[in-house]
Scaffold this motif. Structure first.
Motif, PDB file in Angstrom:
ATOM      1  N   MET A  23      52.503  55.617  50.329  1.00 30.22           N
ATOM      2  CA  MET A  23      51.277  55.726  49.934  1.00 30.22           C
ATOM      3  C   MET A  23      50.485  54.461  51.586  1.00 30.22           C
ATOM      4  N   LYS A  24      49.457  54.576  51.465  1.00 33.86           N
ATOM      5  CA  LYS A  24      49.018  53.076  52.508  1.00 33.86           C
ATOM      6  C   LYS A  24      48.068  51.990  52.036  1.00 33.86           C
ATOM      7  N   ASP A  25      47.743  50.814  52.238  1.00 35.67           N
ATOM      8  CA  ASP A  25      47.044  49.984  51.452  1.00 35.67           C
ATOM      9  C   ASP A  25      45.796  50.616  52.387  1.00 35.67           C
ATOM     10  N   VAL A  26      44.612  50.529  51.390  1.00 31.58           N
ATOM     11  CA  VAL A  26      43.073  50.907  51.501  1.00 31.58           C
ATOM     12  C   VAL A  26      41.899  49.588  51.238  1.00 31.58           C
ATOM     13  N   LEU A  27      41.421  49.518  52.605  1.00 31.99           N
ATOM     14  CA  LEU A  27      41.152  47.962  52.898  1.00 31.99           C
ATOM     15  C   LEU A  27      39.365  48.430  52.772  1.00 31.99           C
ATOM     16  N   TYR A  28      38.653  47.662  52.446  1.00 33.60           N
ATOM     17  CA  TYR A  28      37.028  48.095  52.007  1.00 33.60           C
ATOM     18  C   TYR A  28      35.945  46.798  53.287  1.00 33.60           C
ATOM     19  N   VAL A  29      35.322  46.959  54.095  1.00 31.74           N
ATOM     20  CA  VAL A  29      34.894  45.677  54.615  1.00 31.74           C
ATOM     21  C   VAL A  29      34.111  45.323  53.960  1.00 31.74           C
ATOM     22  N   HIS A  30      33.619  45.512  53.234  1.00 36.84           N
ATOM     23  CA  HIS A  30      32.512  45.053  51.968  1.00 36.84           C
ATOM     24  C   HIS A  30      32.963  45.949  50.549  1.00 36.84           C
ATOM     25  N   PRO A  31      34.298  44.772  49.704  1.00 32.14           N
ATOM     26  CA  PRO A  31      34.669  45.411  49.135  1.00 32.14           C
ATOM     27  C   PRO A  31      34.237  45.198  48.214  1.00 32.14           C
ATOM     28  N   PRO A  32      33.563  46.113  46.768  1.00 34.27           N
ATOM     29  CA  PRO A  32      33.190  45.541  45.540  1.00 34.27           C
ATOM     30  C   PRO A  32      33.130  44.611  44.705  1.00 34.27           C
ATOM     31  N   SER A  33      32.070  44.455  44.274  1.00 35.43           N
ATOM     32  CA  SER A  33      32.514  43.659  43.207  1.00 35.43           C
ATOM     33  C   SER A  33      32.160  43.640  42.553  1.00 35.43           C
ATOM     34  N   TYR A  34      32.824  42.078  41.274  1.00 31.49           N
ATOM     35  CA  TYR A  34      32.383  42.432  39.560  1.00 31.49           C
ATOM     36  C   TYR A  34      32.249  41.380  39.102  1.00 31.49           C
ATOM     37  N   LYS A  35      31.259  41.038  38.391  1.00 28.46           N
ATOM     38  CA  LYS A  35      30.106  39.819  38.186  1.00 28.46           C
ATOM     39  C   LYS A  35      29.918  38.983  39.023  1.00 28.46           C
ATOM     40  N   GLY A  36      30.134  39.468  40.408  1.00 28.90           N
ATOM     41  CA  GLY A  36      29.190  38.303  41.607  1.00 28.90           C
ATOM     42  C   GLY A  36      30.808  37.948  42.870  1.00 28.90           C
ATOM     43  N   VAL A  37      31.781  38.064  41.598  1.00 27.59           N
ATOM     44  CA  VAL A  37      33.250  37.941  42.805  1.00 27.59           C
ATOM     45  C   VAL A  37      34.115  39.221  43.360  1.00 27.59           C
ATOM     46  N   PHE A  39      35.734  42.450  44.311  1.00 26.30           N
ATOM     47  CA  PHE A  39      37.163  42.767  43.396  1.00 26.30           C
ATOM     48  C   PHE A  39      38.541  43.769  43.810  1.00 26.30           C
ATOM     49  N   HIS A  40      39.546  43.406  43.785  1.00 25.18           N
ATOM     50  CA  HIS A  40      41.000  44.272  44.643  1.00 25.18           C
ATOM     51  C   HIS A  40      41.257  44.504  43.713  1.00 25.18           C
ATOM     52  N   ASN A  41      41.866  45.461  44.583  1.00 25.39           N
ATOM     53  CA  ASN A  41      42.366  46.581  43.556  1.00 25.39           C
ATOM     54  C   ASN A  41      43.224  47.389  43.898  1.00 25.39           C
ATOM     55  N   PRO A  42      44.579  46.583  44.245  1.00 28.23           N
ATOM     56  CA  PRO A  42      45.688  46.332  45.383  1.00 28.23           C
ATOM     57  C   PRO A  42      46.908  47.158  44.052  1.00 28.23           C
ATOM     58  N   ALA A  43      47.559  48.393  45.197  1.00 26.50           N
ATOM     59  CA  ALA A  43      48.425  48.874  44.266  1.00 26.50           C
ATOM     60  C   ALA A  43      49.713  48.242  43.034  1.00 26.50           C
ATOM     61  N   GLY A  44      50.131  49.247  42.788  1.00 23.17           N
ATOM     62  CA  GLY A  44      50.940  48.512  41.821  1.00 23.17           C
ATOM     63  C   GLY A  44      51.251  48.372  40.452  1.00 23.17           C
ATOM     64  N   LEU A  45      52.365  47.634  39.524  1.00 24.65           N
ATOM     65  CA  LEU A  45      52.433  47.457  38.218  1.00 24.65           C
ATOM     66  C   LEU A  45      52.783  45.750  37.698  1.00 24.65           C
ATOM     67  N   PRO A  46      52.017  45.477  37.418  1.00 20.26           N
ATOM     68  CA  PRO A  46      50.838  45.770  35.940  1.00 20.26           C
ATOM     69  C   PRO A  46      49.491  45.948  36.548  1.00 20.26           C
ATOM     70  N   ARG A  47      49.032  46.937  36.282  1.00 22.09           N
ATOM     71  CA  ARG A  47      47.238  46.987  35.997  1.00 22.09           C
ATOM     72  C   ARG A  47      46.742  46.187  36.146  1.00 22.09           C
ATOM     73  N   PRO A  60      36.749  53.240  40.774  1.00 21.82           N
ATOM     74  CA  PRO A  60      35.965  52.498  41.621  1.00 21.82           C
ATOM     75  C   PRO A  60      35.546  51.262  40.792  1.00 21.82           C
ATOM     76  N   MET A  61      34.581  50.466  40.899  1.00 23.41           N
ATOM     77  CA  MET A  61      34.396  49.279  40.550  1.00 23.41           C
ATOM     78  C   MET A  61      32.727  49.050  40.792  1.00 23.41           C
ATOM     79  N   GLY A  62      31.931  48.602  39.934  1.00 22.30           N
ATOM     80  CA  GLY A  62      30.528  48.724  40.314  1.00 22.30           C
ATOM     81  C   GLY A  62      30.258  47.637  40.178  1.00 22.30           C
ATOM     82  N   ASP A  63      28.896  46.566  40.643  1.00 23.19           N
ATOM     83  CA  ASP A  63      28.526  45.713  40.754  1.00 23.19           C
ATOM     84  C   ASP A  63      27.844  45.035  39.068  1.00 23.19           C
TER      85      ASP A  63
END
Length: 194
Positions: A23-37, A39-47, A60-63
C-alpha cells in the motif's frame, strides 16, 4: 500554489512507504483540515479518533467534520488494486473480510474494499450501517480472487469506479473449499484473531 492545484481542489501524490508495505502513502498538496487544523490520516492501527469514533483510512475529512458516509476514491482504488484494508490502510493478508448484501455467491460487496478481521470488528462495532443487524448484511472471509470488480455507472462522483461482487467458489482457484457466512453478532462474538 503548484501549477496543477486549484483552490478547493486537492492534488494527490502517491509514494512508496518506508515500512515495505505494498500500500502507498497518499499525500495531498492541500490536505483537508478539521477545525482549522490540517488533518492527516496516516495508515495503521490504532485509528485516529474523530468526533468520538475511529476514523477509517478511506473516509474523507471535510472542514466541518468527518464525512463518514463517503469514501475517498483514490484510497478505495488503492485498496482494491493493491489488496489493502480500507479501515487501517495497511496490506491485507492472504485472506481478508468483506460485507455482503446477502449470504450467497454473486452477492454485491457492501464495503468499498476488503478489511482485516480486527478492522471488520472495529467497523461493525462503530458503523451504524454496517453494525445494524436489521440490514441483514453477511460477512465472509475471502481470498483476493473471490471478489471480482464490475465497472460502475459513474453516477456518483465520489463512489469507487467499480463495484465488487462475490465470485462463485467454483470459479475461484480454490473450488473445493466451503465458504462460511457470519452475522453481525457472530463477527462481534467470534475469536479475537486477525
Amino acid at each position: 500554489m503548484p501549477a496543477d492545484a486549484r483552490p478547493g481542489h486537492r492534488v494527490v501524490y502517491l509514494r512508496d512507504r518506508e515500512d515495505g508495505q505494498r500500500m502507498k502513502d497518499v499525500l495531498y498538496v492541500h490536505p483537508p483540515s478539521y477545525k482549522g487544523v490540517e488533518f492527516h490520516n496516516p495508515a495503521g492501527l490504532p485509528r485516529p479518533v474523530v468526533a468520538g469514533l475511529p476514523f477509517p483510512w478511506v473516509t474523507p475529512m471535510g472542514d466541518s467534520g468527518p464525512l463518514f458516509r463517503e469514501v475517498e476514491r483514490v484510497k478505495a482504488e488503492l485498496c482494491r488494486r493493491l489488496w489493502g484494508c480500507q479501515v487501517c490502510g495497511n496490506d491485507l493478508d492472504t485472506t481478508a473480510w468483506v460485507a455482503l448484501e446477502r449470504p450467497e455467491d454473486g452477492s454485491p460487496v457492501v464495503t468499498s474494499a476488503a478489511i482485516h478481521r480486527a478492522c471488520l470488528r472495529l467497523g461493525v462495532r462503530h458503523c451504524p450501517v454496517l453494525g445494524d443487524a436489521a440490514n441483514g448484511y453477511a460477512f465472509t472471509e475471502v481470498f483476493e480472487d473471490d471478489i471480482t470488480a464490475v465497472a460502475g455507472d459513474g453516477a456518483q462522483e465520489r463512489a469507487p469506479a467499480a463495484r465488487w461482487y462475490l465470485r462463485s467458489v467454483a470459479d475461484t482457484a480454490r473450488p473445493d473449499r466451503v465458504r462460511t457466512f457470519l452475522s453481525v453478532r457472530e463477527v462481534l462474538e467470534g475469536p479475537q484473531v486477525c
